[in-house]
Design a protein around this motif. Structure first.
Motif, PDB file in Angstrom:
ATOM      1  N   ARG A  89       0.848  -1.187   0.000  1.00  0.00           N
ATOM      2  CA  ARG A  89       0.000   0.000   0.000  1.00  0.00           C
ATOM      3  C   ARG A  89       0.882   1.235   0.000  1.00  0.00           C
ATOM      4  NH1 ARG A  89      -3.208   2.353   4.366  1.00  0.00           N
ATOM      5  NH2 ARG A  89      -2.752   0.510   5.613  1.00  0.00           N
ATOM      6  N   TYR A  90       0.528   2.201  -0.838  1.00  0.00           N
ATOM      7  CA  TYR A  90       1.276   3.452  -0.969  1.00  0.00           C
ATOM      8  C   TYR A  90       0.484   4.598  -0.331  1.00  0.00           C
ATOM      9  CZ  TYR A  90       3.706   0.910  -4.747  1.00  0.00           C
ATOM     10  OH  TYR A  90       4.401  -0.013  -5.496  1.00  0.00           O
ATOM     11  N   ARG A  91       1.156   5.719  -0.186  1.00  0.00           N
ATOM     12  CA  ARG A  91       0.491   6.968   0.190  1.00  0.00           C
ATOM     13  C   ARG A  91       0.862   8.025  -0.846  1.00  0.00           C
ATOM     14  NH1 ARG A  91       0.475   8.660   6.511  1.00  0.00           N
ATOM     15  NH2 ARG A  91      -1.514   7.628   6.971  1.00  0.00           N
ATOM     16  N   VAL A  92      -0.127   8.791  -1.273  1.00  0.00           N
ATOM     17  CA  VAL A  92       0.092   9.854  -2.248  1.00  0.00           C
ATOM     18  C   VAL A  92      -0.217  11.192  -1.581  1.00  0.00           C
ATOM     19  CG1 VAL A  92      -0.563  10.800  -4.492  1.00  0.00           C
ATOM     20  CG2 VAL A  92      -0.545   8.312  -4.138  1.00  0.00           C
ATOM     21  N   PHE A  93       0.770  12.079  -1.590  1.00  0.00           N
ATOM     22  CA  PHE A  93       0.626  13.417  -1.023  1.00  0.00           C
ATOM     23  C   PHE A  93       0.707  14.451  -2.140  1.00  0.00           C
ATOM     24  CE2 PHE A  93       2.438  10.745   2.230  1.00  0.00           C
ATOM     25  CZ  PHE A  93       1.801  11.125   3.409  1.00  0.00           C
ATOM     26  N   ARG A  94      -0.167  15.429  -2.086  1.00  0.00           N
ATOM     27  CA  ARG A  94      -0.096  16.575  -2.996  1.00  0.00           C
ATOM     28  C   ARG A  94      -0.078  17.846  -2.158  1.00  0.00           C
ATOM     29  NH1 ARG A  94      -0.354  15.205  -8.270  1.00  0.00           N
ATOM     30  NH2 ARG A  94      -1.279  13.183  -8.808  1.00  0.00           N
ATOM     31  N   HIS A  95       1.006  18.618  -2.319  1.00  0.00           N
ATOM     32  CA  HIS A  95       1.203  19.853  -1.549  1.00  0.00           C
ATOM     33  C   HIS A  95       1.072  19.587  -0.048  1.00  0.00           C
ATOM     34  CE1 HIS A  95       1.173  21.977  -5.361  1.00  0.00           C
ATOM     35  NE2 HIS A  95       0.038  21.361  -5.664  1.00  0.00           N
ATOM     36  N   GLY A  96       1.606  18.446   0.395  1.00  0.00           N
ATOM     37  CA  GLY A  96       1.628  18.116   1.815  1.00  0.00           C
ATOM     38  C   GLY A  96       0.387  17.464   2.355  1.00  0.00           C
TER      39      GLY A  96
END
Length: 265
Positions: A89-96
């Motif tokens: 499982r991944y985590r995706v962050f956009r602008h924190g």
């Protein structure tokens, strides 16, 4: 698929099972004897500052490998490894901000992304078990508890934030032995950073970890804390890069590197 049926499989077989969607849980206890790594994937424009952050904070961010720009393969870790699909499982962050937790990032891959592989404390757990030291989160089939502390990291560019730690409860004698054992693994966090009173490092309640799962602490046991590879995720929230992809806490990338290659006498 149960952890019992997977534990004896090779890292390559385990990565295939993950790639095929047969395993989406934590990886603690899998592939004993092999190195597990944390992942941070960033655009090349942010990679230099993050590289310096790792160099300035080697305890929580022990750097094992860095990919070429845009290359989803890191042969140093394993010849058949694909960064885009081989993590449960991944985590995706956009602008924190955390925006998604997918199990495949092929559709997010870009030709400007750089992958950082950082050492993980799951690597030395096998050596602890071999020496008769129980690992509570494995025994209770939970994710390791992880806590944000009040200990600052050394900043690099926009990257800064608190140290994150993992916790394993142990009897005093086992804690002393664990220090000796894990000191031999400086490339995967090494010796503990704190033992005993959690309040001294800003942890208010061991029953409420910021990441992972709480575990039972028996009478007479001490909480033992190791620097954690989730520390970069706290720094990423401060830096707020346009895009960042990491592993989900406890869901590591399994490599073909041997633990013994990262131990010192």
């Amino acid at each position: 698929m149960s952890s019992t049926s997977l534990i004896s499989q090779s890292p390559s077989e385990l990565r295939l099972a993950i790639r095929q969607g047969l395993w989406r849980k934590e990886t603690s206890g899998l592939a004993p004897g092999y190195v597990q790594v944390n992942l941070v994937i960033l655009p090349a424009k942010d990679a230099s500052d993050f590289h310096r952050f790792c160099q300035k904070n080697p305890k929580p961010c022990p750097l094992i490998a860095v990919s070429e720009v845009g290359d989803p393969f890191v042969p140093f870790l394993a010849a058949d490894l694909d960064i885009r699909s081989d993590v449960p499982r991944y985590r995706v962050f956009r602008h924190g901000e955390l925006v998604a937790e997918p199990d495949d990032i092929s559709d997010l891959w870009r030709d400007d992304l750089v992958t950082f592989a950082l050492g993980c404390s799951f690597t030395f757990e096998h050596s602890l078990i071999e020496n008769g030291i129980g690992i509570r989160h494995i025994e209770q089939e939970r994710n390791v508890p992880m806590y944000r502390t009040n200990v600052p990291t050394s900043p690099a560019g926009a990257f800064q934030g608190p140290l994150v730690v993992t916790m394993r409860p142990m009897k005093a004698a086992d804690a002393i032995r664990a220090i000796q054992i894990t000191s031999r693994f400086p490339g995967v966090h090494g010796a503990p950073v704190h033992i005993g009173d959690p309040a001294l490092i800003g942890i208010r309640d061991l029953a409420q970890p910021e990441y992972g799962d709480a575990v039972t602490i028996n009478e007479g046991e001490l909480p033992v804390f190791w620097a954690c590879g989730v520390t970069p995720q706290a720094a990423l929230m401060h830096a707020k890069p346009e895009l960042c992809i990491t592993h989900a806490p406890g869901h590591m990338l399994l490599t073909d590197l041997r633990n013994n290659d990262y131990s010192v006498l």
